[in-house]
Design a protein around this motif. Structure first.
Motif, PDB file in Angstrom:
ATOM      1  N   LYS A   1       0.817  -1.215   0.000  1.00  0.00           N
ATOM      2  CA  LYS A   1       0.000   0.000   0.000  1.00  0.00           C
ATOM      3  C   LYS A   1       0.850   1.264   0.000  1.00  0.00           C
ATOM      4  O   LYS A   1       0.454   2.286  -0.572  1.00  0.00           O
TER       5      LYS A   1
ATOM      6  N   HIS B   1     -13.634 -13.208   2.500  1.00  0.00           N
ATOM      7  CA  HIS B   1     -13.676 -11.756   2.308  1.00  0.00           C
ATOM      8  C   HIS B   1     -13.612 -11.083   3.673  1.00  0.00           C
ATOM      9  O   HIS B   1     -14.424 -11.364   4.564  1.00  0.00           O
TER      10      HIS B   1
ATOM     11  N   ASP C   1     -11.522  -7.241   5.647  1.00  0.00           N
ATOM     12  CA  ASP C   1     -10.903  -5.962   5.312  1.00  0.00           C
ATOM     13  C   ASP C   1      -9.524  -6.135   4.677  1.00  0.00           C
ATOM     14  O   ASP C   1      -9.136  -5.364   3.783  1.00  0.00           O
TER      15      ASP C   1
ATOM     16  N   ASP D   1      -9.963  -7.551   1.083  1.00  0.00           N
ATOM     17  CA  ASP D   1     -10.441  -6.441   0.254  1.00  0.00           C
ATOM     18  C   ASP D   1      -9.305  -5.449  -0.035  1.00  0.00           C
ATOM     19  O   ASP D   1      -9.221  -4.882  -1.130  1.00  0.00           O
ATOM     20  N   GLY D   2      -8.430  -5.263   0.957  1.00  0.00           N
ATOM     21  CA  GLY D   2      -7.294  -4.362   0.760  1.00  0.00           C
ATOM     22  C   GLY D   2      -6.360  -4.849  -0.323  1.00  0.00           C
ATOM     23  O   GLY D   2      -5.898  -4.069  -1.167  1.00  0.00           O
TER      24      GLY D   2
ATOM     25  N   ALA E   1      -7.245  -6.773  -2.776  1.00  0.00           N
ATOM     26  CA  ALA E   1      -7.994  -6.666  -4.033  1.00  0.00           C
ATOM     27  C   ALA E   1      -7.955  -5.248  -4.584  1.00  0.00           C
ATOM     28  O   ALA E   1      -7.898  -5.037  -5.803  1.00  0.00           O
ATOM     29  N   GLU E   2      -7.971  -4.262  -3.688  1.00  0.00           N
ATOM     30  CA  GLU E   2      -8.002  -2.866  -4.119  1.00  0.00           C
ATOM     31  C   GLU E   2      -6.657  -2.379  -4.668  1.00  0.00           C
ATOM     32  O   GLU E   2      -6.586  -1.315  -5.291  1.00  0.00           O
TER      33      GLU E   2
ATOM     34  N   HIS F   1      -6.965  -8.446  -9.080  1.00  0.00           N
ATOM     35  CA  HIS F   1      -7.123  -9.454  -8.013  1.00  0.00           C
ATOM     36  C   HIS F   1      -7.751 -10.694  -8.616  1.00  0.00           C
ATOM     37  O   HIS F   1      -8.816 -10.623  -9.236  1.00  0.00           O
TER      38      HIS F   1
END
Length: 712
Positions: free
Chosen positions: A379, A396, A398, A401-402, A404-405, A409
């Motif tokens: 990040k 799934h 946090d 999802d992080g 994936a963002e 992904h």
């Protein structure tokens, strides 16, 4: 069908199909189609036979011809969806199931197959909705309940999965696969005794099925019953190689390699550790020599090798607390030969233009100690990178999802049937770097580490030990955690990143408050690490403390299986008895708990006793943030120096002991003097900020990556 001039031939073909004679059934259907190309029944039934023959492209052609005659037939649309699903054409399959549901909303089979497709596609939320609809329409269908259990299993909802399997078994007591999956889940829940029963039930229905026999061995291994575990594996391999000329050789290789997975999680004595280490190395050398001399390549050998390889992680090798280059190199080499992994370049053509392409892959790309620490690394890198994350799970949260963002992904499968496709998908992304954060924690991480997918591949301290794989180029570690001779501990080239090699941020959630069954008026010493971190050589530390701090109560958390707790109790009973004390007066074991409960327990401790040889990592960070006093003593390897590095970075030498004698004295002093404990709490509060937001790590990581990229 009575009005059909070919009714008699259709009935004959259908009878053959029901008998399993697909070849003759298909021949008859094709004969009808040749005479009557618009015969709907012959076309769609012939399509079903093609499905049963695994001739999926033929099935699509035949079923599409049938649908051209009768386009809104829900069962036929469903069969077409199944054919597309088998061809891995997910969008086309989903469209077929949706059309079937639109044509007949109460057709349970369409909802069920739609759910199965979405589960395979790692779309668990949508899959769950379809399973619920299918179950509502057909609550007495055991297969739907069992497949729904698989979705729950994928999402680590183990207790709910067991409930779904129990429903399936109530409907079908002879459901072999349901017993098998139940055993797998019970192993995940650290209930090996119950898992044994489930696998035995599966074997009672299919005595010659090697899979439950192999997992029966895992259950025996989890109970510390190595002899029974070895017998079960041998039976499994024997079943797989019943007609193989080299069956004895295959079994010898498999059982030798499996020694790495049968290592005890916990030991009775130091002598046992030495004996198991000698056995491990001898067996891996034996397997290595057998494979080098003559590696069988028959279908039976391949099946047996995959059965062992896809259960291989070697996780407990590191907990013997030795230099692990030799066993991990041997294990990597054996698995490479067993799986016939080719030696090939990462790129077979020029690099695609564009930014630096960085991939990270793991079964644990969610809130898990093995990889969640890696998310802040990526990040905070500058925007010069194109990220690819590969998750081998359906969870799934946090953290998932992080990841994936970050960029592209992909949720991919990782098993013997899907590995080639998964590797191809990763290679198609033309990565410059591939990071495997936790090699040795799971079979998928171990197997993936053997493949060359990117020109530059590295691992790091999700599992703080060398991979032993020649396909891994670098090990990125913490400068403060590594001893002076650290390079000799890794088969990879060691890269020492600044400080802790962690980008940390303080916790931002409200802590849980929970009461634990602990007596008042005692000095609570937290021994909260996994029991397999505590080696017998250090058992005398606790009674030495208790002799000077009569109110000392050492708080442990039960092991993953009862026998682990039992062995630890027995060892501590003996250690306390040697100095005339009773472990029952000074030691308590609390049940296993979730993360929030663990944090609440940590905050209730007066002092934490760091585990020697393999120190706390996240536990120490949590204690530091909560201001709980802790004493550590650095070990010989990086895995025994996590806490040491944290106190070095905070400038707190008072929390570091030079040796075990000084560690005992410091722990006694903290137990005897509440003022000393309070002073350390205050000092932790003042100094913990030094651990957070270490930008020097990101600068060094970016410099390392760009320097390596420039050499490509």
């Amino acid at each position: 069908m009575a009005a059909d001039p070919h009714a008699a031939m259709l009935q004959a073909a259908l009878a053959l199909q029901q008998q399993g004679n697909f070849k003759e059934a298909r021949r008859k259907y094709e004969s009808i189609i040749a005479r009557d190309p618009r015969n709907f029944n012959a076309l769609q039934l012939c399509g079903v036979v093609a499905l049963q023959q695994e001739a999926y492209r033929d099935a699509v052609k035949l079923i599409r011809r049938a649908l051209a005659l009768r386009g809104n037939d829900a069962p036929v649309l469903t069969n077409l969806g199944i054919a597309y699903q088998k061809l891995e054409q997910t969008d086309e399959a989903l469209e077929c199931f949706d059309k079937a549901i639109a044509a007949k909303p109460d057709f349970a089979s369409a909802h069920h197959n739609r759910a199965n497709l979405l589960r395979e596609a790692k779309r668990p939320k949508e899959a769950r909705e379809s399973y619920h609809r299918a179950i509502a329409l057909q609550p007495d269908n055991a297969l739907i309940h069992a497949n729904y259990a698989s979705l729950l299993y994928d999402g680590h909802e183990y207790h709910a999965a067991l409930q779904a399997l129990d429903k399936a078994l109530a409907l079908r007591p002879d459901y072999h696969t349901a017993y098998f999956r139940k055993g797998e889940i019970l192993l995940e829940l650290s209930k090996p005794e119950d898992a044994l029963t489930a696998f035995e039930n599966a074997l009672a229905l299919r005595p010659n099925d090697p899979q439950p026999q192999k997992l029966l061995g895992q259950a025996w291994g989890a109970l510390g019953r190595r002899k029974e575990a070895d017998i079960a594996l041998r039976r499994s391999i024997t079943l797989m190689t019943a007609t193989e000329k080299k069956a004895d050789r295959i079994q010898a290789i498999c059982t030798a390699v499996n020694t790495a997975n049968l290592l005890p999680a916990i030991y009775d004595s130091e002598a046992e550790i030495s004996e198991r280490r000698r056995e491990l190395l001898a067996e891996l050398h034996r397997a290595h020599d057998l494979l080098a001399e003559d590696c069988p390549r028959s279908a039976a050998a391949s099946a047996a090798f995959k059965a062992v390889a896809y259960g291989s992680h070697g996780f407990y090798i590191a907990y013997q607390q030795e230099n692990d280059i030799e066993p991990n190199r041997l294990l990597s080499d054996c698995l490479t030969h067993m799986l016939a992994i080719p030696d090939r370049p990462a790129r077979e053509g020029p690099r695609k233009p564009g930014p630096i392409r960085f991939g990270i892959a793991s079964e644990n790309l969610y809130r898990h100690n093995g990889s969640s620490w890696a998310l802040p690394w990526l990040k905070h890198l500058p925007p010069d990178y194109q990220f690819f994350s590969y998750a081998f799970h359906g969870l799934h949260d946090d953290v998932s999802d992080g990841f994936a963002e970050l960029g592209t992904h992909r949720r991919l499968s990782f098993d013997a049937g899907s590995l080639a496709k998964t590797i191809a998908a990763m290679r198609a992304d033309d990565l410059d770097f591939l990071m495997l954060p936790d090699i040795g924690m799971t079979p998928s991480s171990r197997i993936l580490s053997l493949h060359r997918i990117a020109p530059i591949q590295f691992t790091a301290w999700g599992h703080p030990v060398t991979s032993g794989s020649p396909a891994m180029d670098f090990y990125l570690s913490s400068d403060l955690m590594e001893p002076d001779d650290a390079a000799s501990h890794y088969s990879e080239k060691l890269i020492r990143l600044p400080n802790l090699a962690l980008y940390l941020e303080p916790g931002n959630t409200a802590p849980l408050t929970k009461d634990f069954p602990l007596p008042e008026g005692r000095v609570l010493y937290g021994c909260l690490q996994s029991l397999f971190k505590y080696l017998p050589r250090y058992d005398d530390i606790l009674p030495r403390i208790a002799a000077e701090v009569p109110k000392a109560l050492f708080v442990f958390i039960e092991g993953m299986s009862p026998h682990m707790t039992g062995i630890t109790r027995t060892r501590l009973d003996a250690a306390f008895a040697k100095v005339g004390l009773s472990a029952a007066e000074h030691v308590v074991f609390l049940p296993r708990m979730n993360g929030a409960e663990f944090d609440a327990l940590t905050r209730q401790m007066d002092v934490l006793v760091d585990s020697l040889g393999w120190s706390g990592g996240n536990t120490t960070l949590g204690a530091t943030e909560a201001g709980v006093p802790l004493i550590t003593c650095p070990g010989a390897f990086m895995r025994g120096r996590h806490s040491y590095a944290m106190f070095q970075m905070m400038g707190m030498p008072s929390a570091i002991a030079r040796d075990t004698n000084e560690m005992v004295q410091k722990l006694i002093a903290l137990g005897q003097e509440s003022e000393r404990r309070q002073a350390m709490r205050e000092e932790l509060g003042q100094r913990k900020e030094a651990l957070y937001a270490d930008k020097s790590l990101i600068v060094a990581l970016d410099a390392f990556l760009k320097d390596q990229f420039a050499k490509l």
